[in-house]
Motif scaffolding. Structure first.
Motif, PDB file in Angstrom:
ATOM      1  N   VAL A  12     -48.241  22.089  84.870  1.00  0.00           N
ATOM      2  CA  VAL A  12     -47.717  23.170  83.995  1.00  0.00           C
ATOM      3  C   VAL A  12     -46.786  22.670  82.949  1.00  0.00           C
ATOM      4  O   VAL A  12     -45.723  22.380  83.468  1.00  0.00           O
ATOM      5  CB  VAL A  12     -47.651  24.465  84.332  1.00  0.00           C
ATOM      6  CG1 VAL A  12     -47.527  25.438  83.278  1.00  0.00           C
ATOM      7  CG2 VAL A  12     -48.861  24.693  85.396  1.00  0.00           C
ATOM      8  N   SER A  87     -55.465  21.395  77.628  1.00  0.00           N
ATOM      9  CA  SER A  87     -55.572  22.007  79.223  1.00  0.00           C
ATOM     10  C   SER A  87     -56.977  21.809  79.454  1.00  0.00           C
ATOM     11  O   SER A  87     -57.924  21.776  78.702  1.00  0.00           O
ATOM     12  CB  SER A  87     -55.203  23.581  78.890  1.00  0.00           C
ATOM     13  OG  SER A  87     -54.005  23.760  78.323  1.00  0.00           O
ATOM     14  N   ARG A 111     -55.402  19.232  87.455  1.00  0.00           N
ATOM     15  CA  ARG A 111     -55.516  20.613  86.567  1.00  0.00           C
ATOM     16  C   ARG A 111     -54.426  20.617  85.714  1.00  0.00           C
ATOM     17  O   ARG A 111     -53.255  20.763  86.261  1.00  0.00           O
ATOM     18  CB  ARG A 111     -55.697  21.716  87.247  1.00  0.00           C
ATOM     19  CG  ARG A 111     -55.697  23.047  86.314  1.00  0.00           C
ATOM     20  CD  ARG A 111     -56.224  24.130  87.171  1.00  0.00           C
ATOM     21  NE  ARG A 111     -57.562  24.054  87.968  1.00  0.00           N
ATOM     22  CZ  ARG A 111     -58.709  24.614  87.112  1.00  0.00           C
ATOM     23  NH1 ARG A 111     -58.706  24.794  85.986  1.00  0.00           N
ATOM     24  NH2 ARG A 111     -59.821  24.280  88.054  1.00  0.00           N
ATOM     25  N   THR A 113     -52.344  22.343  82.717  1.00  0.00           N
ATOM     26  CA  THR A 113     -52.315  23.658  81.732  1.00  0.00           C
ATOM     27  C   THR A 113     -51.100  23.664  80.832  1.00  0.00           C
ATOM     28  O   THR A 113     -49.776  23.167  81.328  1.00  0.00           O
ATOM     29  CB  THR A 113     -51.863  24.800  82.886  1.00  0.00           C
ATOM     30  OG1 THR A 113     -52.881  24.976  83.746  1.00  0.00           O
ATOM     31  CG2 THR A 113     -51.778  25.981  82.037  1.00  0.00           C
ATOM     32  N   VAL A 114     -51.274  23.672  79.701  1.00  0.00           N
ATOM     33  CA  VAL A 114     -50.442  23.358  78.357  1.00  0.00           C
ATOM     34  C   VAL A 114     -50.188  24.826  77.880  1.00  0.00           C
ATOM     35  O   VAL A 114     -51.103  25.531  77.378  1.00  0.00           O
ATOM     36  CB  VAL A 114     -50.898  22.534  77.468  1.00  0.00           C
ATOM     37  CG1 VAL A 114     -49.837  22.232  76.396  1.00  0.00           C
ATOM     38  CG2 VAL A 114     -51.180  21.128  78.079  1.00  0.00           C
ATOM     39  N   THR A 115     -48.777  25.528  77.985  1.00  0.00           N
ATOM     40  CA  THR A 115     -48.461  26.814  77.479  1.00  0.00           C
ATOM     41  C   THR A 115     -47.881  26.955  76.347  1.00  0.00           C
ATOM     42  O   THR A 115     -47.118  25.794  75.987  1.00  0.00           O
ATOM     43  CB  THR A 115     -47.687  27.354  78.421  1.00  0.00           C
ATOM     44  OG1 THR A 115     -46.709  26.700  78.770  1.00  0.00           O
ATOM     45  CG2 THR A 115     -48.511  27.398  79.992  1.00  0.00           C
TER      46      THR A 115
END
Lengths: 115, 114
Positions: A12, A87, A111, A113-115
């Motif tokens: 993440v 993502s 996996r 995830t780019v926030t």
């Protein structure tokens, strides 16, 4: 025989940061592939190495993605800078040399995830 | 690469035989047909590959009619653990030589119940 391994399993990061994914193929497999599935989409091919050479990188989305396979063993896929649309799940696969088959061995994926 | 069409989902019960059919009307002479299976949170896993007629291995059978415009993956006596997504892929093994990129479609979600 160990299978294809990928590290990390999850990552993440914030938009604009850099992430490096690693893939260790099955020992002796000259062919190494990267694929990815972004949310709700199909699994898409990114690129193909034969040993340390890029055979086909037609699926790489843009120049923010850099794949390397120094020494023809493990491979890394760097995303710099990461964007929200990056993502998804990144899969690595390997297959034997001069394989005229579609049998590839996939890792479990990373996996991202780019926030 | 030839486009493939397969059902989005199928339901079955344990012990039954499941047949998943894939259409590939534009298959080329050199194209092979390959099936993959994918469980949640795992990468796809190769099941079987064929060119014509019938191919059988310890996991499944693949039936390909003479015109090769479709193929059927047959899973004998499925169990709960066969619940997965099944992908039909068609491609030319001679195109790249020494390795072949895979083109996945949406696949068929098979759900096996008791």
């Amino acid at each position: 025989e160990a299978g294809v391994t990928q590290f990390p399993s999850h990552s993440v990061i914030e938009k604009g940061q850099t992430v490096t994914l690693r893939c260790d193929p099955i020992s002796g497999h000259d062919n190494l592939y990267w694929y990815r599935r972004v949310m709700g989409k199909e699994i898409k091919f990114l690129l193909h190495f034969v040993k340390e050479s890029k055979q086909d990188e037609s699926g790489m989305p843009n120049n923010r993605f850099l794949a390397e396979r120094t020494g023809g063993t493990y491979s890394t896929l760097k995303v710099q800078p990461a964007e929200l649309e990056d993502s998804g799940v990144y899969f690595c696969a390997s297959s034997q040399k001069d394989s005229f088959s579609y049998e590839q061995y996939f890792g479990p994926g990373t996996r991202l995830t780019v926030t | 690469l030839a486009k493939t069409t397969q059902p989005i989902s199928m339901d079955s019960y344990e012990g039954q035989e499941v047949n998943i059919t894939c259409s590939h009307n534009n298959i080329a002479t050199n194209d092979y047909i390959t099936w993959y299976q994918q469980f949640p949170s795992q990468g796809p896993r190769f099941i079987i590959q064929g060119y014509k007629t019938k191919v059988t291995n310890e996991v499944a059978s693949l039936f390909i009619p003479a015109d090769r415009k479709s193929s059927t993956l047959s899973l004998p006596r499925v169990s709960l653990s066969d619940t997965a997504v099944y992908y039909c892929l068609v491609g030319d093994t001679e195109l790249t030589g020494g390795g072949n990129k895979l083109t996945f479609g949406t696949g068929t979600q098979l759900k096996v119940e008791l």
